[in-house]
Design a protein around this motif. Structure first.
Motif, PDB file in Angstrom:
ATOM      1  N   LEU A 172       0.834  -1.198   0.000  1.00  0.00           N
ATOM      2  CA  LEU A 172       0.000   0.000   0.000  1.00  0.00           C
ATOM      3  C   LEU A 172       0.867   1.244   0.000  1.00  0.00           C
ATOM      4  O   LEU A 172       2.028   1.215   0.413  1.00  0.00           O
ATOM      5  N   LEU A 173       0.264   2.330  -0.446  1.00  0.00           N
ATOM      6  CA  LEU A 173       0.915   3.628  -0.503  1.00  0.00           C
ATOM      7  C   LEU A 173       0.139   4.593   0.374  1.00  0.00           C
ATOM      8  O   LEU A 173      -1.070   4.744   0.204  1.00  0.00           O
ATOM      9  N   ASN A 174       0.836   5.237   1.310  1.00  0.00           N
ATOM     10  CA  ASN A 174       0.233   6.307   2.091  1.00  0.00           C
ATOM     11  C   ASN A 174       0.540   7.595   1.341  1.00  0.00           C
ATOM     12  O   ASN A 174       1.674   8.073   1.339  1.00  0.00           O
ATOM     13  N   ARG A 175      -0.478   8.122   0.675  1.00  0.00           N
ATOM     14  CA  ARG A 175      -0.295   9.236  -0.252  1.00  0.00           C
ATOM     15  C   ARG A 175       0.039  10.531   0.476  1.00  0.00           C
ATOM     16  O   ARG A 175      -0.573  10.861   1.473  1.00  0.00           O
ATOM     17  N   GLN A 176       1.000  11.279  -0.103  1.00  0.00           N
ATOM     18  CA  GLN A 176       1.367  12.562   0.489  1.00  0.00           C
ATOM     19  C   GLN A 176       0.691  13.734  -0.217  1.00  0.00           C
ATOM     20  O   GLN A 176       0.946  14.881   0.121  1.00  0.00           O
ATOM     21  N   LYS A 177      -0.157  13.436  -1.208  1.00  0.00           N
ATOM     22  CA  LYS A 177      -0.907  14.502  -1.880  1.00  0.00           C
ATOM     23  C   LYS A 177      -2.285  13.985  -2.259  1.00  0.00           C
ATOM     24  O   LYS A 177      -2.563  12.788  -2.186  1.00  0.00           O
ATOM     25  N   GLN A 178      -3.147  14.898  -2.678  1.00  0.00           N
ATOM     26  CA  GLN A 178      -4.501  14.530  -3.095  1.00  0.00           C
ATOM     27  C   GLN A 178      -4.455  13.754  -4.411  1.00  0.00           C
ATOM     28  O   GLN A 178      -3.535  13.967  -5.185  1.00  0.00           O
ATOM     29  N   PRO A 179      -5.390  12.877  -4.693  1.00  0.00           N
ATOM     30  CA  PRO A 179      -6.527  12.543  -3.842  1.00  0.00           C
ATOM     31  C   PRO A 179      -6.130  11.572  -2.733  1.00  0.00           C
ATOM     32  O   PRO A 179      -5.126  10.884  -2.846  1.00  0.00           O
ATOM     33  N   ALA A 180      -6.913  11.539  -1.693  1.00  0.00           N
ATOM     34  CA  ALA A 180      -6.729  10.616  -0.560  1.00  0.00           C
ATOM     35  C   ALA A 180      -5.417  10.841   0.183  1.00  0.00           C
ATOM     36  O   ALA A 180      -4.786   9.884   0.627  1.00  0.00           O
ATOM     37  N   MET A 181      -5.015  12.085   0.335  1.00  0.00           N
ATOM     38  CA  MET A 181      -3.794  12.403   1.067  1.00  0.00           C
ATOM     39  C   MET A 181      -3.872  11.836   2.489  1.00  0.00           C
ATOM     40  O   MET A 181      -4.881  11.971   3.170  1.00  0.00           O
ATOM     41  N   GLY A 182      -2.790  11.151   2.892  1.00  0.00           N
ATOM     42  CA  GLY A 182      -2.702  10.588   4.234  1.00  0.00           C
ATOM     43  C   GLY A 182      -3.395   9.257   4.417  1.00  0.00           C
ATOM     44  O   GLY A 182      -3.386   8.704   5.513  1.00  0.00           O
TER      45      GLY A 182
END
Length: 159
Positions: A17-27
């Motif tokens: 999995l990737l914990n996104r640092q930008k939108q969409p779904a940041m964080g």
């Protein structure tokens, strides 16, 4: 044709999995993927996007269905499942320009008290891992709150 792809990569009882640092779904923790480029098939796109985001060279991906996210606008995503190639290795956690990659155990991802995983992943992941036929997963949202999840057979399966 939808504009986006998403890939879930398995390794035993873990999913990358990737914990996104930008939108969409940041964080939020989610699979990897992105926009389909002109002239690409969804499978070609998800293989390219996976390599760009993880460095993993996939050669075999299984079409697992589609996701429709319905809110103020509707977004369609082609969903793929792949097994981590035996000859490749990815040590995590790993910070990338997209966010933090990490192998997460299935029971951690699906835990009801886990609020850090994107809500629709918990809803469709059990089906993707157990159902051989690709399905259409439709999610209705009010803002960022998931209201409903419907599952139906796909009328057209892509390659």
């Amino acid at each position: 044709m939808y504009r986006y792809t998403l890939c879930l990569i398995r390794k035993a009882d873990h999913v990358l999995l990737l914990n996104r640092q930008k939108q969409p779904a940041m964080g939020m923790w989610n699979g990897v993927g992105g926009k389909i480029e002109s002239g690409e098939s969804p499978a070609e796109s998800v293989i390219r996007e996976t390599f760009e985001e993880t460095g993993i060279r996939l050669t075999d991906v299984r079409f697992a269905g589609t996701i429709l996210l319905q809110a103020d606008e509707t977004v369609g995503i082609y969903l793929f499942l792949a097994d981590m190639p035996d000859e490749q290795m990815l040590t995590t956690p790993l910070a990338t320009r997209e966010g933090i990659l990490d192998w997460k155990q299935l029971d951690w991802i699906l835990a009801p008290e886990n609020t850090g995983v994107i809500s629709n992943l918990k809803a469709y992941l059990p089906y993707v891992l157990t159902e051989p036929s690709p399905m259409l997963h439709t999610f209705d949202y009010a803002g960022h709150q998931l209201l409903d999840h419907q599952i139906s057979p796909l009328e057209q399966v892509i390659n």
